[in-house]
Design an enzyme around this catalytic site. Structure first.
Site, PDB file in Angstrom:
ATOM      1  N   GLY A   1      11.261  76.289  67.202  1.00  0.00           N
ATOM      2  CA  GLY A   1      10.966  74.883  67.447  1.00  0.00           C
ATOM      3  C   GLY A   1      11.515  74.335  68.747  1.00  0.00           C
ATOM      4  O   GLY A   1      11.461  73.132  68.980  1.00  0.00           O
TER       5      GLY A   1
ATOM      6  N   GLU B   1      14.022  81.975  66.087  1.00  0.00           N
ATOM      7  CA  GLU B   1      12.607  82.339  66.089  1.00  0.00           C
ATOM      8  C   GLU B   1      11.786  81.517  67.085  1.00  0.00           C
ATOM      9  O   GLU B   1      10.908  80.761  66.689  1.00  0.00           O
ATOM     10  CB  GLU B   1      12.039  82.127  64.684  1.00  0.00           C
TER      11      GLU B   1
ATOM     12  N   GLY C   1       8.868  80.583  69.471  1.00  0.00           N
ATOM     13  CA  GLY C   1       7.490  81.005  69.737  1.00  0.00           C
ATOM     14  C   GLY C   1       7.038  80.351  71.016  1.00  0.00           C
ATOM     15  O   GLY C   1       6.966  80.958  72.083  1.00  0.00           O
ATOM     16  N   ARG C   2       6.777  79.040  70.892  1.00  0.00           N
ATOM     17  CA  ARG C   2       6.348  78.226  72.022  1.00  0.00           C
ATOM     18  C   ARG C   2       7.249  78.408  73.252  1.00  0.00           C
ATOM     19  O   ARG C   2       6.762  78.508  74.376  1.00  0.00           O
ATOM     20  CB  ARG C   2       6.391  76.760  71.575  1.00  0.00           C
TER      21      ARG C   2
ATOM     22  N   CYS D   1     -19.483  68.456  70.115  1.00  0.00           N
ATOM     23  CA  CYS D   1     -20.169  67.278  69.582  1.00  0.00           C
ATOM     24  C   CYS D   1     -19.202  66.443  68.764  1.00  0.00           C
ATOM     25  O   CYS D   1     -19.305  66.368  67.531  1.00  0.00           O
ATOM     26  CB  CYS D   1     -21.332  67.719  68.717  1.00  0.00           C
TER      27      CYS D   1
END
Ligand code: PLP
Length: 463
Positions: free
Chosen positions: A278, A320, A322-323, A391
């Site tokens: 996070g 952990e 990620g980002r 759309c």
């Protein structure tokens, strides 16, 4: 405000006040190194290059839209996390941010472990040779088939998310004649937002077992009794795009409190604690993320201090991200299709992708920047909104951004910091063909995930 929860965790943070945008930057041709991958620069001819290759060449070879990933940057960030935490801790890359077999190999080579949260991510990890004992298996509703596959493969840990799962994994492990290493994911009542956090007694979300009301303690009691399980630790993940370490401080305090209760009740000191991911990145120049070594120092100090005051041996820490590893390493390259000025409002710039390759803006009101990358321009800045070709009027990639007033069809523009949760959340809406991920390194480019083709689309449509 964003209504939807992040798949990663409880509430989400990428939310800005309505109508927010900063003043035009002094120089629209400048590329802020905070938001662009490390090897990105503008050449003398005005064309942007990454890993020594120009975006015009990449567009010609791979088409647009395309995710362009700076491999050197990815490896450097992975290594920085690994080095920051050292030999006494483990870094698990959160595969859901972006996973491919090339990425698995890079992680393996750089000494990182890997989080997966589905059978699909598990098979990707295993097929690229990640040793099973370096894989952690997450998820709030793993199927019995997924659990059996993970147990058979001997994954390093399964993170248990509910009472049913404690029984389910124990049963499956036992029937396979194994003892599975597990952690229990608890919710500690910390809602992390980008620039603040809220500590509560309860947490209203689907992940984890609440610490509140003695539920986590009961989960531990059960796990310790089951022959199929080896309980190695407690897991807590408090949210995403976090900049403020004080949320982790409260979380660590509460997790250590549980470890102490476990020691007092069972005479067992659990050897591990996982603080989740996070950690925030810079999507725009306004964001100021911390460096991995600062984060490592701060988390280690927090856990050590809490354990000392609880008279516990300090457990092995894992994190952990990620980002924070993959997010900044990639940008999405688009070609401008139409430019539509709306008098007194803004100019709508339509690109050849959209919410099918970046759902984060529509889903979380995420903020991004954008730049003209195929040339420079001295034109006056115009307030633009970069939209896709789908759309759906919510099909927005960049809500508010300044682009040069002479922007025209055929120009290439790029949106930085799209390495995380863009390709991994991409869809086939309007039967869009999902873009390739092109990895660039030292003057060489290769697709590590190729572009989808019409044949790929029709292959699933069995008539
Ligand atoms: C999503 C998730 C992560 C990674 O989150 P980032 O914001 O990408 O760092 C880590 N751990 C768990 C359990 C997650 O669900």
């Amino acid at each position: 405000m964003s209504r939807s929860a992040h798949p990663a965790g409880p509430r989400h943070a990428d939310v800005l006040p309505e109508g927010h945008y900063s003043a035009p930057p002094a120089d629209l041709n400048a590329l802020d190194s905070k938001v662009w991958a490390r090897t990105v620069e503008r050449g003398e001819d005005g064309v942007v290059t990454v890993g020594g290759i120009s975006v015009t060449q990449l567009a010609e070879e791979y088409g647009t839209p395309a995710y362009v990933l700076d491999e050197a940057d990815f490896r450097a960030r992975a290594r920085a996390w690994r080095t920051a935490f050292g030999a006494d801790a483990d870094v698990f890359y959160a595969g859901k941010a972006f996973l491919s077999r090339a990425v698995v190999r890079w992680l393996h080579e750089e000494g990182l472990n890997l989080d997966v949260c589905s059978g699909g991510e598990l098979v990707t990890a295993l097929s690229a040779g990640m040793p099973a004992d370096r894989i952690a298996f997450h998820g709030n509703n793993k199927s019995p088939q997924e659990i059996a596959r993970a147990v058979r493969a001997d994954v390093g840990r399964i993170v248990l998310d509910s009472f049913q799962e404690i029984a389910r994994v124990a049963h499956i492990a036992q029937s396979l004649g194994k003892r599975q290493r597990v952690q229990i994911r608890i919710t500690v009542g910390v809602e992390a937002h980008t620039h603040e956090f809220i500590a509560t007694a309860h947490e209203d979300q689907k992940f984890g077992i609440p610490l509140a009301g003695g539920q986590a303690a009961e989960a531990v009691r059960r796990a310790l009794q089951l022959d199929g399980l080896e309980l190695i630790g407690i897991h807590s993940h408090i949210g995403s795009q976090i900049f403020d370490m004080s949320g982790f401080e409260v979380a660590a305090h509460r997790v250590v409190g549980l470890l102490k209760d476990i020691r007092d009740e069972h005479g067992v000191e659990l050897p591990e604690i996982d603080l989740g991911g996070g950690l925030g990145i810079a999507y725009t120049s306004d964001d100021d993320p911390r460096e991995p070594h600062e984060i490592a120092k701060s988390l280690t100090e927090i856990v050590t201090r809490e354990c000392e005051s609880a008279k516990l041996r300090t457990p092995r820490i894992s994190v952990e991200p990620g980002r924070a590893i993959v997010g900044p390493t990639a940008f999405t390259l688009y070609e401008v299709g139409t430019v539509k000025p709306l008098e007194g409002l803004r100019t709508y710039v339509s690109v050849d992708g959209g919410m099918s390759d970046n759902i984060r803006t529509a889903l979380y009101d995420a903020e991004y920047t954008v730049a003209l990358v195929s040339r420079t321009s001295d034109a006056e800045p115009m307030l633009a909104r970069v939209v896709g070709k789908h759309c759906e009027s919510g099909d927005i990639v960049v809500k508010d951004a300044f682009l040069p007033g002479d922007l025209a069809p055929g120009d290439l523009i790029a949106v930085p910091a799209t390495g995380a949760y863009c390709r991994s959340m991409a869809s086939n809406y309007n039967h869009a063909l999902r873009p390739p991920v092109v990895a660039v390194r030292e003057g060489e480019a290769r697709a590590i995930v190729r572009r989808e083709t019409e044949e790929d689309l029709l292959r699933l449509d069995v008539g």
